[in-house]
Scaffold this active site. Structure first.
Site, PDB file in Angstrom:
ATOM      1  N   LYS A 175      39.176  39.510  53.297  1.00 22.41           N
ATOM      2  CA  LYS A 175      40.528  39.846  52.863  1.00 22.41           C
ATOM      3  C   LYS A 175      40.750  41.145  53.457  1.00 22.41           C
ATOM      4  O   LYS A 175      40.957  41.977  52.548  1.00 22.41           O
ATOM      5  CB  LYS A 175      40.304  39.969  51.447  1.00 22.41           C
ATOM      6  CG  LYS A 175      41.451  40.048  50.631  1.00 22.41           C
ATOM      7  CD  LYS A 175      42.432  38.723  50.417  1.00 22.41           C
ATOM      8  CE  LYS A 175      43.802  39.050  49.738  1.00 22.41           C
ATOM      9  NZ  LYS A 175      44.796  38.072  50.094  1.00 22.41           N
TER      10      LYS A 175
ATOM     11  N   TYR B 225      27.754  41.997  44.969  1.00 23.47           N
ATOM     12  CA  TYR B 225      26.339  41.341  44.329  1.00 23.47           C
ATOM     13  C   TYR B 225      25.068  42.333  44.190  1.00 23.47           C
ATOM     14  O   TYR B 225      24.225  42.108  44.033  1.00 23.47           O
ATOM     15  CB  TYR B 225      26.174  39.919  45.040  1.00 23.47           C
ATOM     16  CG  TYR B 225      26.738  39.062  44.462  1.00 23.47           C
ATOM     17  CD1 TYR B 225      28.163  38.845  44.495  1.00 23.47           C
ATOM     18  CD2 TYR B 225      26.213  37.788  43.917  1.00 23.47           C
ATOM     19  CE1 TYR B 225      28.935  37.953  44.215  1.00 23.47           C
ATOM     20  CE2 TYR B 225      26.948  36.535  43.604  1.00 23.47           C
ATOM     21  CZ  TYR B 225      28.363  36.598  43.804  1.00 23.47           C
ATOM     22  OH  TYR B 225      28.915  35.435  43.436  1.00 23.47           O
TER      23      TYR B 225
ATOM     24  N   ASP C  52      30.093  32.682  47.898  1.00 24.34           N
ATOM     25  CA  ASP C  52      29.619  32.178  46.734  1.00 24.34           C
ATOM     26  C   ASP C  52      30.591  31.052  46.168  1.00 24.34           C
ATOM     27  O   ASP C  52      30.480  29.915  46.005  1.00 24.34           O
ATOM     28  CB  ASP C  52      29.350  33.254  45.601  1.00 24.34           C
ATOM     29  CG  ASP C  52      28.285  32.425  44.543  1.00 24.34           C
ATOM     30  OD1 ASP C  52      27.978  31.315  44.709  1.00 24.34           O
ATOM     31  OD2 ASP C  52      28.179  33.028  43.455  1.00 24.34           O
TER      32      ASP C  52
ATOM     33  N   ASP D 207      42.139  33.735  50.808  1.00 26.91           N
ATOM     34  CA  ASP D 207      42.891  32.921  49.789  1.00 26.91           C
ATOM     35  C   ASP D 207      43.523  31.777  50.741  1.00 26.91           C
ATOM     36  O   ASP D 207      43.638  30.438  50.255  1.00 26.91           O
ATOM     37  CB  ASP D 207      44.019  33.545  49.226  1.00 26.91           C
ATOM     38  CG  ASP D 207      44.666  34.926  50.021  1.00 26.91           C
ATOM     39  OD1 ASP D 207      44.058  35.048  51.129  1.00 26.91           O
ATOM     40  OD2 ASP D 207      45.556  35.264  49.674  1.00 26.91           O
TER      41      ASP D 207
END
Ligand code: NAD
Length: 365
Positions: free
Chosen positions: A195, A128, A252, A228
């Site tokens: 991740k 971002y 987000d 995930d």
């Protein structure tokens, strides 16, 4: 009741449904008995003609001076046009935490009961940060060459590139906030989401920073989850999670997922918090299709207002406002379409009627 202070607060009504939900929220906040001196400021596309920018300095200065702002959603054009005012505001004021509670209210049409999650999202960096290289530009060609020289890996020349950077300092401070929040609010556990199995350097740094901070808080449990897997687990057993801390992009996405667990965006509040200022705003956007129709649910912005009251130390007013909103939801009558079993239910009321209903409850609590 504490009534001595009048708070100077910057109020940014925003775009789309923003002005309607901001007005409804202003009315209920005033009905708590807390006094406000609203400094109303506009931002977004509609003021570009006048100031040449969607986020003029005087808006930022107003927030810097008041240290508190309540903000409606602001439209960001997709793909082209100006960059997000919301992101720019968070970056300019170094509002490094995006705090998004997701709690089930009794009576809400939702697939789950007993969800009580708090998302602590890093708010200043990651994908971002807005560092991007556009397809077909000389800069893109240059960065592709540099990356080949430095990393020995070829990126296709017809690419566009967005940079994901995660710093140790930003990771440490957001995780520290998560643990301090857990302590202050008697929360049991912080889960860091990442991740790092794939992005070993960027997400790896976030995870190692989180583990480092966790060691300083032995009284709060700590664990980590791969994003995930976390998305699936939140859908299967959200009740076993508590405070979640995440880098910007995952934060987000996962916070919208959590909003879905508790009845949708109409009930999802948020705060952007830094060391110098805090901006309170709903998680949802400007819902352009409902703009000016007195249809949108103002409760997410009202609950953001209640987070603001808590931040100001107005704990009694916070509690009363939350109980009033919960009571209107539990009654299930004077609520907007999104809280009805059937969204086409003709008995759904409008934005301003929800404000009236919450004010009535405030009077009787
Ligand atoms: P959105 O949140 O505006 O809408 C998503 C869906 O939820 C739509 O169906 C909408 O009608 C519904 N919805 C949203 N808020 C609601 C409410 N209060 N009551 C009832 N229904 C509601 O998301 P979007 O459509 O992806 O974005 C629209 C615009 O908002 C975009 O320009 C986006 O950039 C902007 N946006 C701004 C912010 C912000 O200001 N912080 C956040 C998200 C999106």
């Amino acid at each position: 009741m504490k009534r001595s202070m009048t708070y100077d607060v910057t109020l940014i009504p925003g775009d789309g449904i923003g002005p309607e939900i901001a007005e409804a929220t202003r009315r209920v906040l005033e009905a708590t008995g807390v006094r406000f001196n609203w400094d109303i400021q506009e931002a977004g596309e509609k003021i570009i003609g006048k100031y040449g920018t969607p986020l003029p300095d005087h808006v930022l200065d107003s927030i810097r001076t008041n240290k508190i702002a309540l903000k409606g959603p602001i439209t960001t054009p997709v793909g082209s046009g100006f960059r997000s005012v919301n992101v720019a505001l968070r970056q300019s004021l170094d509002l490094y935490v995006n705090l998004r509670p997701a709690k089930t209210f009794p009576g809400v049409r939702s697939r789950y009961d007993g969800v009580d999650l708090v998302i602590v999202r890093e708010n200043t960096e990651d994908l971002y940060a807005g560092i991007e290289f556009e397809y077909g530009t000389p800069e893109l060609a240059q960065i592709v060459e540099h990356i080949y020289e430095l990393a020995g890996k070829r990126i296709a020349k017809d690419s566009a590139i967005s940079i994901k950077s995660i710093s140790r300092s930003a990771s440490l401070r957001v995780v520290r906030f998560a643990f301090e929040y857990a302590l202050a609010n008697r929360r049991q556990k912080v889960t860091a989401i990442h991740k790092a199995n794939i992005m070993k350097f960027s997400d790896g740094l976030f995870l190692s920073s989180a583990s480092e901070v966790a060691r300083a808080y032995p009284g709060v449990a700590f664990e980590d989850r791969i994003v995930d897997n976390m998305a699936m687990q939140l859908v299967q057993k959200p009740e076993i999670y508590d405070v979640l801390v995440l880098p910007n992009l995952y934060g987000d996405i996962i916070s919208d997922l959590c909003a879905g667990l508790v009845g949708g965006l109409g009930l999802a509040p948020g705060a952007n918090i830094g060391d110098q200022a805090a901006v309170f705003e709903p998680v949802h956007g400007s819902a352009p299709k409902y703009a000016g129709k007195n249809k949108a649910n103002p409760m997410a912005m009202m609950l953001s207002g209640s987070m603001m009251l808590k931040h100001l130390g107005e704990l009694e007013a916070t509690d009363r406002l939350e109980r009033a909103i919960a009571a209107v939801i539990a009654d299930g009558k004077l609520v907007t379409y999104d809280l009805k079993d059937n969204p086409d239910d003709p008995a759904a009321v409008g934005t301003s009627a929800v404000a009236d209903a919450v004010i009535d409850k405030l009077d009787s609590i």
